[in-house]
Design an enzyme around this catalytic site. Structure first.
Site, PDB file in Angstrom:
ATOM      1  N   HIS A  90       0.532   8.338   3.982  1.00  0.00           N
ATOM      2  CA  HIS A  90       0.873   8.363   2.563  1.00  0.00           C
ATOM      3  C   HIS A  90      -0.360   8.092   1.696  1.00  0.00           C
ATOM      4  O   HIS A  90      -0.499   8.660   0.603  1.00  0.00           O
ATOM      5  CB  HIS A  90       1.981   7.351   2.274  1.00  0.00           C
ATOM      6  N   ILE A 110       0.826  -1.202   0.000  1.00  0.00           N
ATOM      7  CA  ILE A 110       0.000   0.000   0.000  1.00  0.00           C
ATOM      8  C   ILE A 110       0.859   1.251   0.000  1.00  0.00           C
ATOM      9  O   ILE A 110       0.536   2.252  -0.652  1.00  0.00           O
ATOM     10  CB  ILE A 110      -0.954  -0.068   1.206  1.00  0.00           C
ATOM     11  N   ASP A 111       1.974   1.218   0.715  1.00  0.00           N
ATOM     12  CA  ASP A 111       2.853   2.374   0.825  1.00  0.00           C
ATOM     13  C   ASP A 111       3.485   2.715  -0.524  1.00  0.00           C
ATOM     14  O   ASP A 111       3.457   3.866  -0.969  1.00  0.00           O
ATOM     15  CB  ASP A 111       3.940   2.077   1.856  1.00  0.00           C
ATOM     16  N   ASP A 112       4.062   1.725  -1.190  1.00  0.00           N
ATOM     17  CA  ASP A 112       4.654   1.974  -2.511  1.00  0.00           C
ATOM     18  C   ASP A 112       3.612   2.440  -3.507  1.00  0.00           C
ATOM     19  O   ASP A 112       3.871   3.327  -4.323  1.00  0.00           O
ATOM     20  CB  ASP A 112       5.334   0.701  -3.030  1.00  0.00           C
TER      21      ASP A 112
END
Length: 676
Positions: A479, A403-405
């Site tokens: 993010h 999810i972050d990337d």
């Protein structure tokens, strides 16, 4: 101000800066700061552009600790493929990381770690270092003083059991029948975080097989009493979780012989199929070293010859984790971070003023677009109806996009004026839909899975090292919120739920905990820009508390730093440590987002970045500012020292990248809810 000593660790705690009210605000600290920032940003931009791969990506070294190198040698010894050149190069690196007291730490400047020291010592014995050599004698004495091998973590003792240096009977049991547990049953494999899941499944085969290769030498010098290497320890109270699971492990040990052979054999074959099905195109598993190592061992025990295509590809992938240094040493990366590094580099360059249609940004965008994952992975076990669309951290990890990337890649792509905007729009729409679909029920986001919050996995005697679940975190949630704001979705109910969760997670002192970066500086540096991008005014009480905390945490030299000890000793170490380029940048990004551009704290921070920059445009940063597992596994991302300072300098010079409007709107894109 003078430094103090932390009584719990004996380490020196750097002094904090004086609060703004304690200093003479008439001092002209800002003289020449914008000019210095311009020069620093120009040099940093040139440095970063020069390091792009011809294919379009960036990747810095990912430095962890010597257990990666030790376990690589032990794997090769176990498989019978250890060669002299590899051994010599690995030993050179391991020796160079030893502390004066004989131990090895898991992060720069950190305390000695028992398990890392045991593994490093054994690796050097494999390399031919004599136990009575001064550096080896210091290491073994240090180990004995701390309880010997018996006090090392379970994973270290598993490696030793492979060679008969420890008894399999004295390790927690891990039955392969776990592979059959349905997802509604506690302790099924999907209750574990993806990194733990990928490690545990192959280890169930290893635990069932209990292999022992002939030990090339004894390790009596690492026991407090070689005649009794594992003295019995009392169980924790039965009324505690630890006590209950310790007794459960004893029961599972007794049941080992009761499991019918055909059942156990079928379970091991099911686990082996699970492993093979998740091998990536490059031969690795999950793009990270530990699951790959244990998967190779497990499949070898199941009869896979080293020449088998699965095994050959797996071993070749492990070779690609090796970084050969100029001095002839060889460092093993636990993972490789090209997608993460590339999207952060694009954001840094764009925010520093590189034109949105610059050829190198276009090449990076094309590479990122080609890396989009368009097929289901393990995440779909919990979200079977959710269409795929996201990015992983590594070159190849299609089973586990994160999810972050995905959020950061979308933010990077929106900064590029691509000649085929429909490609960008389609990829980001799928990313928005996927990230919204991966929202946990509390309104926040974890890194890889939905609602991966079971309380049981961390209680297992087997899991005595690092995090084995993937609960939502402030940095990842921030993010995602920032990405949604960039897409014009700040007021979507799902985004607002994330914002509400973030506000509730703020610490009493005004900071946020950082799960994937060190630590409160990272969490705060992630959350404040997200909240302001989503529309919270700089005057909001949560933003003001965060600003106050950052001002109090600033070091006397103008920078910010936070030691990894803050994960274990938050009261003493929160926001405290030697100034680093990446952490100073995170603090500046938060302060700039909070409208503090002309404040003394920002001017001093920018000045620190300009003054500490090297002549080639880079920054030196030996300290570890990345996090794998809080406290237990730390990371030095070698590109962090470059991308984050450049981002902070760019925002200081050019302002908020959102410029009062979503990035999608500035590109002429109509914001959507990602097809949901």
């Amino acid at each position: 101000m003078t430094a103090t000593t932390d009584g719990s660790t004996g380490a020196t705690i750097p002094p904090r800066a004086a609060a703004a009210s304690d200093t003479d605000s008439t001092d002209p600290l800002a003289t020449g700061v914008p000019e210095a920032a311009e020069r620093a940003a120009a040099r940093a931009t040139e440095f970063l552009l020069a390091r792009q791969d011809p294919e379009g990506w960036w990747k810095g070294d990912l430095e962890t600790n010597v257990t990666m190198d030790a376990e690589d040698l032990l794997l090769r010894q176990f498989l019978g493929i250890l060669d002299a050149a590899t051994t010599r190069a690995a030993a050179l690196f391991i020796r160079g990381e030893q502390r004066e007291d004989g131990a090895w730490a898991t992060f720069y400047g950190g305390p000695g770690d028992l398990s890392a020291t045991v593994e490093a010592y054994v690796a050097l014995r494999l390399a031919g270092d004599a136990p009575d050599a001064p550096h080896m004698a210091r290491a073994s004495a240090w180990v004995r003083e701390r309880g010997g091998i018996a006090s090392a973590r379970v994973f270290t003792r598993i490696w030793l059991a492979l060679f008969g240096w420890w008894k399999w009977e004295d390790l927690p049991e891990l039955p392969p029948e776990l592979i059959w547990f349905p997802t509604w049953l506690p302790l099924n494999i999907y209750d574990f975080g993806c990194w733990a899941r990928q490690t545990i499944v192959p280890l169930t085969i290893v635990s069932a097989k209990r292999p022992v290769r002939p030990a090339p030498f004894p390790l009596d010098e690492l026991h407090t009493d070689p005649a009794n290497p594992n003295p019995p320890k009392p169980f924790a109270p039965l009324t505690s979780w630890d006590g209950a699971f310790e007794r459960l492990d004893r029961v599972v040990h007794r049941l080992r012989k009761a499991v019918p052979r055909r059942v156990r054999r079928a379970a091991m074959h099911a686990a082996a199929r699970w492993i093979v099905e998740r091998q990536e195109n490059d031969g690795c598993w999950g793009g990270i070293q530990p699951p790959a190592v244990y998967s190779v061992i497990a499949l070898h025990l199941m009869g896979y010859d080293l020449r088998h295509p699965v095994m050959r590809a797996g071993l070749e992938s492990l070779d690609r984790f090796a970084v050969w240094r100029k001095d002839g040493s060889r460092m093993i990366e636990a993972c490789q971070s090209p997608v993460w590094d590339t999207c952060l580099a694009v954001i840094a360059l764009a925010d520093a003023g590189v034109p949105a249609d610059h050829p190198q940004l276009l090449k990076a965008a094309d590479w990122m677009l080609a890396e989009e994952i368009r097929r289901p992975g393990d995440w779909s076990v919990k979200r079977p109806e959710l269409p795929p669309g996201g990015w992983a951290f590594e070159f190849h990890n299609d089973n586990y996009p994160d999810i972050d990337d995905t959020a950061e890649v979308a933010l990077a792509l929106r900064r590029v004026s691509h000649p085929q905007p429909e490609r960008v729009d389609g990829a980001i729409a799928r990313a928005v839909r996927w990230n919204f679909g991966m929202q946990s029920k509390n309104g926040a986001w974890g890194a890889f899975d939905v609602d991966n919050t079971s309380p049981f996995p961390n209680r297992l005697p087997f899991c005595d090292f690092g995090e084995v679940i993937d609960p939502p975190s402030a940095d990842v949630t921030a993010h995602v919120v920032e990405m949604m704001a960039a897409e014009g979705l700040a007021h979507d109910p799902r985004t607002r739920r994330g914002i509400t969760w973030l506000l509730a997670e703020q610490e009493a002192d005004g900071s946020w905990f950082g799960r994937w970066g060190v630590n409160y500086v990272y969490g705060t540096g992630s959350v404040v820009p997200a909240l302001t991008a989503a529309g919270l005014p700089a005057s909001h009480p949560a933003i003001r508390r965060a600003v106050h905390w950052l001002q109090q945490a600033q070091n006397d030299d103008g920078g910010w730093g936070e030691d990894l000890r803050s994960y274990k000793y938050a009261r003493e170490w929160s926001g405290r440590g030697a100034s680093t380029a990446s952490q100073t940048a995170w603090a500046l990004m938060a302060l700039l987002a909070a409208g503090e551009r002309d404040s003394e704290a920002v001017e001093r921070g920018v000045r620190w970045l300009a003054d500490t920059q090297r002549n080639d445009g880079s920054w030196d940063e030996p300290y570890f500012t990345g996090t794998g597992f809080p406290w237990d596994f730390s990371i030095n991302y070698h590109l962090y020292r470059q991308v984050f300072p450049l981002t902070a300098l760019g925002r200081y010079l050019h302002g908020d990248p959102f410029d009062k409007a979503p990035l999608a709107a500035r590109r002429g894109v109509r914001a959507t809810a990602g097809g949901s």
